[in-house]
Design a protein around this motif. Structure first.
Motif, PDB file in Angstrom:
ATOM      1  N   ARG A   1       0.823  -1.201   0.000  1.00 25.73           N
ATOM      2  CA  ARG A   1       0.000   0.000   0.000  1.00 25.73           C
ATOM      3  C   ARG A   1       0.857   1.250   0.000  1.00 25.73           C
ATOM      4  N   LYS A   2       0.395   2.240  -0.753  1.00 27.62           N
ATOM      5  CA  LYS A   2       1.030   3.552  -0.779  1.00 27.62           C
ATOM      6  C   LYS A   2      -0.052   4.610  -0.652  1.00 27.62           C
ATOM      7  N   THR A   3       0.327   5.750  -0.095  1.00 24.88           N
ATOM      8  CA  THR A   3      -0.634   6.833   0.039  1.00 24.88           C
ATOM      9  C   THR A   3       0.060   8.172  -0.178  1.00 24.88           C
ATOM     10  N   ASN A   4      -0.739   9.178  -0.471  1.00 23.39           N
ATOM     11  CA  ASN A   4      -0.263  10.551  -0.568  1.00 23.39           C
ATOM     12  C   ASN A   4      -1.171  11.405   0.301  1.00 23.39           C
TER      13      ASN A   4
ATOM     14  N   GLY B   1      -0.772  14.465   0.629  1.00 21.42           N
ATOM     15  CA  GLY B   1      -0.700  15.813   0.086  1.00 21.42           C
ATOM     16  C   GLY B   1       0.700  16.357  -0.047  1.00 21.42           C
ATOM     17  N   PHE B   2       1.711  15.578   0.407  1.00 20.61           N
ATOM     18  CA  PHE B   2       3.090  16.067   0.402  1.00 20.61           C
ATOM     19  C   PHE B   2       4.038  15.069  -0.256  1.00 20.61           C
ATOM     20  N   GLY B   3       3.527  14.173  -1.088  1.00 22.80           N
ATOM     21  CA  GLY B   3       4.341  13.169  -1.743  1.00 22.80           C
ATOM     22  C   GLY B   3       3.942  11.770  -1.325  1.00 22.80           C
ATOM     23  N   GLU B   4       4.169  10.787  -2.209  1.00 22.56           N
ATOM     24  CA  GLU B   4       3.743   9.422  -1.959  1.00 22.56           C
ATOM     25  C   GLU B   4       4.666   8.733  -0.973  1.00 22.56           C
ATOM     26  N   ILE B   5       4.075   7.992  -0.029  1.00 16.83           N
ATOM     27  CA  ILE B   5       4.825   7.216   0.951  1.00 16.83           C
ATOM     28  C   ILE B   5       4.228   5.820   1.010  1.00 16.83           C
ATOM     29  N   GLY B   6       5.015   4.852   1.523  1.00 20.14           N
ATOM     30  CA  GLY B   6       4.560   3.479   1.633  1.00 20.14           C
ATOM     31  C   GLY B   6       4.315   3.079   3.070  1.00 20.14           C
ATOM     32  N   SER B   7       3.525   2.024   3.247  1.00 20.13           N
ATOM     33  CA  SER B   7       3.276   1.481   4.572  1.00 20.13           C
ATOM     34  C   SER B   7       4.438   0.583   4.977  1.00 20.13           C
ATOM     35  N   HIS B   8       4.682   0.528   6.283  1.00 18.73           N
ATOM     36  CA  HIS B   8       5.787  -0.288   6.787  1.00 18.73           C
ATOM     37  C   HIS B   8       5.326  -1.656   7.257  1.00 18.73           C
ATOM     38  N   SER B   9       4.105  -2.040   6.984  1.00 12.15           N
ATOM     39  CA  SER B   9       3.594  -3.363   7.367  1.00 12.15           C
ATOM     40  C   SER B   9       2.992  -4.007   6.134  1.00 12.15           C
ATOM     41  N   ASN B  10       3.667  -5.040   5.599  1.00 12.36           N
ATOM     42  CA  ASN B  10       3.269  -5.603   4.306  1.00 12.36           C
ATOM     43  C   ASN B  10       3.139  -7.113   4.278  1.00 12.36           C
TER      44      ASN B  10
ATOM     45  N   LEU C   1      -3.268  -7.198  10.593  1.00 14.14           N
ATOM     46  CA  LEU C   1      -3.373  -6.400   9.381  1.00 14.14           C
ATOM     47  C   LEU C   1      -3.603  -4.941   9.706  1.00 14.14           C
ATOM     48  N   GLY C   2      -2.953  -4.060   8.940  1.00 10.83           N
ATOM     49  CA  GLY C   2      -3.110  -2.622   9.137  1.00 10.83           C
ATOM     50  C   GLY C   2      -2.112  -1.873   8.296  1.00 10.83           C
ATOM     51  N   VAL C   3      -1.959  -0.594   8.568  1.00  8.08           N
ATOM     52  CA  VAL C   3      -0.982   0.224   7.865  1.00  8.08           C
ATOM     53  C   VAL C   3      -0.221   1.049   8.885  1.00  8.08           C
ATOM     54  N   ASN C   4       0.904   1.580   8.457  1.00  8.02           N
ATOM     55  CA  ASN C   4       1.714   2.437   9.324  1.00  8.02           C
ATOM     56  C   ASN C   4       2.393   3.484   8.449  1.00  8.02           C
ATOM     57  N   TYR C   5       1.775   4.652   8.348  1.00  7.84           N
ATOM     58  CA  TYR C   5       2.283   5.734   7.519  1.00  7.84           C
ATOM     59  C   TYR C   5       2.892   6.824   8.391  1.00  7.84           C
ATOM     60  N   LEU C   6       4.021   7.348   7.948  1.00 12.22           N
ATOM     61  CA  LEU C   6       4.659   8.491   8.596  1.00 12.22           C
ATOM     62  C   LEU C   6       5.014   9.492   7.508  1.00 12.22           C
ATOM     63  N   GLN C   7       4.345  10.640   7.507  1.00  8.81           N
ATOM     64  CA  GLN C   7       4.518  11.644   6.460  1.00  8.81           C
ATOM     65  C   GLN C   7       5.250  12.858   7.024  1.00  8.81           C
ATOM     66  N   ASN C   8       6.438  13.150   6.488  1.00  4.27           N
ATOM     67  CA  ASN C   8       7.204  14.331   6.883  1.00  4.27           C
ATOM     68  C   ASN C   8       6.640  15.546   6.168  1.00  4.27           C
ATOM     69  N   LEU C   9       6.233  16.556   6.946  1.00  4.42           N
ATOM     70  CA  LEU C   9       5.662  17.768   6.368  1.00  4.42           C
ATOM     71  C   LEU C   9       6.645  18.924   6.388  1.00  4.42           C
TER      72      LEU C   9
ATOM     73  N   SER D   1      -1.747   5.204  11.551  1.00  4.25           N
ATOM     74  CA  SER D   1      -1.507   3.773  11.690  1.00  4.25           C
ATOM     75  C   SER D   1      -2.781   3.080  12.139  1.00  4.25           C
ATOM     76  N   SER D   2      -2.851   1.792  11.852  1.00  8.99           N
ATOM     77  CA  SER D   2      -3.996   0.987  12.254  1.00  8.99           C
ATOM     78  C   SER D   2      -3.562  -0.465  12.354  1.00  8.99           C
TER      79      SER D   2
END
Length: 429
Positions: free
Chosen positions: A81-84, A86-95, A125-133, A142-143
């Motif tokens: 999984r990847k998400t944006n 609003g500041f660039g695309e990042i990936g989840s750390h749980s795959n 199962l879940g995601v873990n996103y960290l977006q540097n602004l 995260s979930s």
């Protein structure tokens, strides 16, 4: 930017926590099949269940046509999984996740009656996103949700054409969520004092909570003749006890704030209907097709969080999932007395639209197309081995301009694709 505005953006335009029991496979957050026979057939087993796992999950009537047996399945599930934000695309750390399952069937209390069922679930199962602004700070989303189910079942072979069955679906789910924004808030203090003090706000329900639920499945199989079999299943909603969290201060949507205390919410599982048709043009060749309807709108339209909010007793996080239509196609060929090969394709409508993706970035259940392959080897003395592979093709949802939950210059988006690899051991008594 003032602290109150930062915290309001952090959740007020939030990802709305696309809450789900697991972002799995084509069917929203539902696996396309339990056990490696069902996976290899792309879930098209309502009219053609072949082992206790596929029957307990898809059509308990199929248990009535089986000899006493047991099966154990282990699957490695790999969603990318990847998400944006609003500041660039990042990936989840749980795959990578494990999906275990066990099923059985045995004679019951009277002739032509059997007892069986299965125990299956997903783990972690879940995601873990960290977006540097940048200089403003960072966002963390995260979930982690675990969904497990036990399905004790009974089935009755009414006659040579008709079989009926029922399962009691006893389920447990564990959930934790965090969606926070940390701002490097300037203090204006002179040197040597720090020029920035981190200030964190948002929705933080990170302590895992358990909930328990119950529902039922009713199934029927009708053998028209040696070539054609019809199948149908109805699954009731699984109604869960509340998830509860002991948590600190909260910042909710619309500027809502809450004090430290207990927060709670219900996350139920939707009702669904499936119809199937199985055809054998020749005895060794099986073709199975299936259509499903899943009532996601009833359980995934809004998630209501009750707690010590300042003002109202609850806040609602909008997700606005649509009901889903799913089409499954599977085929199997008996190469000889000990080898079967199979393949399948499944398509599901996307329950999440581009307009609502910003509210579902934590659980982007957006994949729509999958292909599967599988095989079974009959090893002798009652033993058999089944393998399956599934690939969900990549899909991306992109929100409209201005949909970034943190006011970023890019629109919110989510991308996802999946693979799974499974092995199953069966034994006929």
């Amino acid at each position: 930017m003032k602290k109150s505005r930062i915290l309001g953006i952090a959740v007020g335009a939030t990802l709305a926590m696309g809450l789900s029991a697991s972002a799995l496979a084509t069917d929203g957050y539902q696996l396309i099949g339990i056990g490696q026979y069902a996976v290899g057939m792309a879930g098209a087993v309502v009219a053609a269940p072949d082992d206790p796992l596929s029957a307990a999950m898809s059509n308990p009537a199929g248990l009535a046509l089986m000899t006493p047996q047991a099966a154990f399945s282990a699957e490695i599930f790999n969603p990318v999984r990847k998400t944006n934000l609003g500041f660039g695309e990042i990936g989840s750390h749980s795959n990578v996740y494990g999906v275990p399952a066990i099923g059985w069937v045995a004679p019951a209390f009277a002739k032509n009656w059997v007892f069986g069922g299965g125990v299956y679930g997903t783990s972690g199962l879940g995601v873990n996103y960290l977006q540097n602004l940048g200089s403003a700070g960072y966002a963390q989303a995260s979930s982690s949700i675990t969904f497990m189910q036990m399905a004790p079942s009974v089935a009755w072979k009414v006659n040579s054409h008709l079989a009926v069955g029922a399962s009691l679906n006893i389920a447990a789910e564990q959930a934790s969520f965090q969606q926070t924004f940390t701002e490097y808030f300037p203090t204006g203090l002179p040197s040597p004092y720090p020029s920035a003090v981190p200030v964190t706000g948002g929705l933080n329900l990170a302590s895992p909570s358990w909930a328990y639920g119950v529902g039922a499945t009713l199934g029927v199989l009708y053998k028209v003749n040696d070539m054609v079999t019809l199948g149908a299943t109805y699954k009731s909603p699984i109604m869960f006890t509340p998830l509860t969290w002991q948590a600190g201060t909260q910042n909710g949507p619309g500027g809502a704030t809450g004090t430290a205390g207990q927060y709670s919410g219900h996350l139920n599982y939707p009702q669904q209907v499936a119809l199937g048709l199985a055809i054998r043009p020749i005895p060794q060749w099986l073709i199975s097709v299936e259509g499903q309807w899943i009532n996601w709108r009833a359980t995934m339209n809004d998630f209501t969080i009750y707690g010590p909010w300042n003002g109202p007793s609850y806040v609602q996080l909008p997700m606005h999932w649509s009901n889903q239509w799913v089409a499954n196609f599977g085929t199997q060929y008996d190469v000889n007395n000990w080898l079967q090969v199979r393949a399948g394709y499944t398509w599901g409508s996307n329950p999440i639209s581009n307009n609502t993706i910003a509210s579902n970035l934590i659980f982007p259940a957006i994949v729509q197309n999958a292909i599967t392959f599988g095989a079974t080897q009959k090893l002798g003395m009652g033993w058999k081995l089944t393998e399956a592979y599934m690939h969900e093709f990549s899909n991306t949802n992109t929100g409209p301009a201005g949909s970034s939950p943190f006011g970023g210059p890019m629109p919110a988006s989510a991308t996802m694709y999946e693979n799974s690899y499974g092995l199953q051991v069966g034994y006929d008594f």
